[in-house]
Scaffold this motif. Structure first.
Motif, PDB file in Angstrom:
ATOM      1  N   ASP A 176      -2.064  13.008   6.947  1.00  0.00           N
ATOM      2  CA  ASP A 176      -0.806  12.760   7.650  1.00  0.00           C
ATOM      3  C   ASP A 176      -0.450  11.274   7.646  1.00  0.00           C
ATOM      4  O   ASP A 176       0.714  10.908   7.564  1.00  0.00           O
ATOM      5  CB  ASP A 176      -0.896  13.273   9.094  1.00  0.00           C
ATOM      6  CG  ASP A 176      -0.963  14.795   9.159  1.00  0.00           C
ATOM      7  OD1 ASP A 176      -0.521  15.439   8.187  1.00  0.00           O
ATOM      8  OD2 ASP A 176      -1.465  15.317  10.161  1.00  0.00           O
ATOM      9  N   ASP A 177      -1.464  10.427   7.745  1.00  0.00           N
ATOM     10  CA  ASP A 177      -1.243   8.980   7.726  1.00  0.00           C
ATOM     11  C   ASP A 177      -1.701   8.438   6.377  1.00  0.00           C
ATOM     12  O   ASP A 177      -2.903   8.221   6.161  1.00  0.00           O
ATOM     13  CB  ASP A 177      -2.011   8.312   8.862  1.00  0.00           C
ATOM     14  CG  ASP A 177      -1.805   6.799   8.902  1.00  0.00           C
ATOM     15  OD1 ASP A 177      -0.899   6.311   8.186  1.00  0.00           O
ATOM     16  OD2 ASP A 177      -2.539   6.120   9.634  1.00  0.00           O
ATOM     17  N   THR A 179      -1.332   5.596   5.245  1.00  0.00           N
ATOM     18  CA  THR A 179      -1.711   4.180   5.302  1.00  0.00           C
ATOM     19  C   THR A 179      -3.184   3.990   5.646  1.00  0.00           C
ATOM     20  O   THR A 179      -3.684   2.862   5.603  1.00  0.00           O
ATOM     21  CB  THR A 179      -0.865   3.431   6.347  1.00  0.00           C
ATOM     22  OG1 THR A 179      -1.158   3.939   7.662  1.00  0.00           O
ATOM     23  CG2 THR A 179       0.615   3.600   6.061  1.00  0.00           C
ATOM     24  N   ALA A 180      -3.877   5.086   5.991  1.00  0.00           N
ATOM     25  CA  ALA A 180      -5.288   4.962   6.354  1.00  0.00           C
ATOM     26  C   ALA A 180      -6.085   4.315   5.228  1.00  0.00           C
ATOM     27  O   ALA A 180      -5.919   4.655   4.054  1.00  0.00           O
ATOM     28  CB  ALA A 180      -5.863   6.351   6.683  1.00  0.00           C
ATOM     29  N   TYR A 258       6.000   8.038   2.922  1.00  0.00           N
ATOM     30  CA  TYR A 258       5.754   6.992   3.917  1.00  0.00           C
ATOM     31  C   TYR A 258       7.059   6.274   4.212  1.00  0.00           C
ATOM     32  O   TYR A 258       7.921   6.132   3.344  1.00  0.00           O
ATOM     33  CB  TYR A 258       4.695   6.008   3.398  1.00  0.00           C
ATOM     34  CG  TYR A 258       4.376   4.872   4.344  1.00  0.00           C
ATOM     35  CD1 TYR A 258       4.081   5.123   5.678  1.00  0.00           C
ATOM     36  CD2 TYR A 258       4.377   3.556   3.895  1.00  0.00           C
ATOM     37  CE1 TYR A 258       3.791   4.074   6.544  1.00  0.00           C
ATOM     38  CE2 TYR A 258       4.083   2.506   4.748  1.00  0.00           C
ATOM     39  CZ  TYR A 258       3.794   2.776   6.082  1.00  0.00           C
ATOM     40  OH  TYR A 258       3.526   1.744   6.936  1.00  0.00           O
TER      41      TYR A 258
END
Length: 295
Positions: A176-177, A179-180, A258
């Motif tokens: 889901d993220d 950018t992790a 994103y």
């Protein structure tokens, strides 16, 4: 009220500079200054605050520009139609990047083409296009870099914003993220790029993830339309301008992966030779500057 004063005011408001407005209008900078001051005296209101490198409009100027803009543009459109129809030479030699020219510029000129304007297009890198403009091979050029040569009128034209996209099949494999760990999950996906050096992708990764991409491109194509076709077909992930992918995102053919706080952007410039120009060039310039506000 003298319409010339209003047109000059609107030009200054739109470009944020007395000097650039003068070049666009074919007037001297002192003439533009006098016309703005004359309008301020007639209205009894200050319209601009002078600053280094340009001017900042006051609230009064913003309100006036909002009321005037669409009416003066409509009036100019009527005159433009007559100029194109009556012009003995109705051919516009246009140079620009292939993707924006195909997706936006030609459709924007369609109304003028219906009235007799002929358009001949050339594609190429900015230095080559500007060289052709200076040499007289082009009448108008859209450049992805601001030219520094003298004898040219240069206006900020369109700011393209870039977005990270992929087909739904690839989007489903991501967390889901994204950018992790600096977007590490993206390193496992095939990348579609317009060059081996990742010119657009690299800039996006630096802005969004504070690092350079670690993957090599799986697919290298010559232009953004080809990249769009490849990504839509499921070839991988890419970074493309929003004007090119908006329809595919709306139709869910592509997924926006994103949404950075400050997305990468690039300003494009509309350029012609300073001085008198043919009616069709003047008409096309004004028409494109107006249309680009809605892209």
């Amino acid at each position: 009220m003298n319409l010339d004063l209003l047109r000059t005011f609107l030009a200054v408001h739109r470009v944020g500079s007395l000097t650039r407005a003068a070049a666009h209008l074919g007037l001297s900078q002192p003439t533009v200054t006098v016309q703005v001051r004359t309008l301020e005296e007639k209205l009894g209101k200050q319209l601009f605050v002078r600053r280094a490198g340009g001017v900042t409009p006051t609230g009064v100027a913003d309100e006036l520009a909002g009321q005037l803009g669409r009416h003066l543009d409509a009036l100019d459109e009527v005159v433009d139609r007559l100029l194109v129809t009556d012009s003995g030479n109705q051919t516009l030699q246009f140079g620009g990047p292939p993707d924006l020219t195909t997706a936006k510029v030609i459709p924007a000129l369609a109304g003028l083409i219906e009235r007799g304007l002929r358009v001949r297009t050339s594609f190429g890198p900015p230095d080559q296009l500007i060289e052709g403009l200076v040499a007289g091979r082009h009448d108008l050029v859209v450049s992805t870099a601001r030219p520094r040569q003298g004898g040219l009128t240069v206006e900020p034209f369109f700011e393209e914003e870039f977005v990270l996209v992929a087909g739904a099949c690839w989007a489903a494999q991501l967390p889901d993220d994204v950018t992790a760990e600096g977007g590490a999950a993206l390193d496992q996906l095939p990348l579609v790029s317009i060059g081996e050096g990742l010119p657009i992708v690299g800039r996006y990764w630096t802005t969004a993830f504070n690092r350079q991409p670690r993957m090599r491109p799986a697919v290298v194509v010559p232009d953004l339309h080809a990249a769009l076709a490849a990504v839509t077909a499921g070839a991988g992930v890419s970074v493309l301008p929003t004007y090119l992918v908006a329809d595919a995102i709306r139709s869910e053919q592509l997924v926006r992966l994103y949404d950075p706080v400050i997305p990468p952007r690039n300003m494009l410039y509309l350029v012609n030779r300073t001085g008198p120009c043919q009616p069709q060039v003047k008409v096309a310039w004004r028409h494109l500057m107006t249309e680009a506000k809605f892209w």
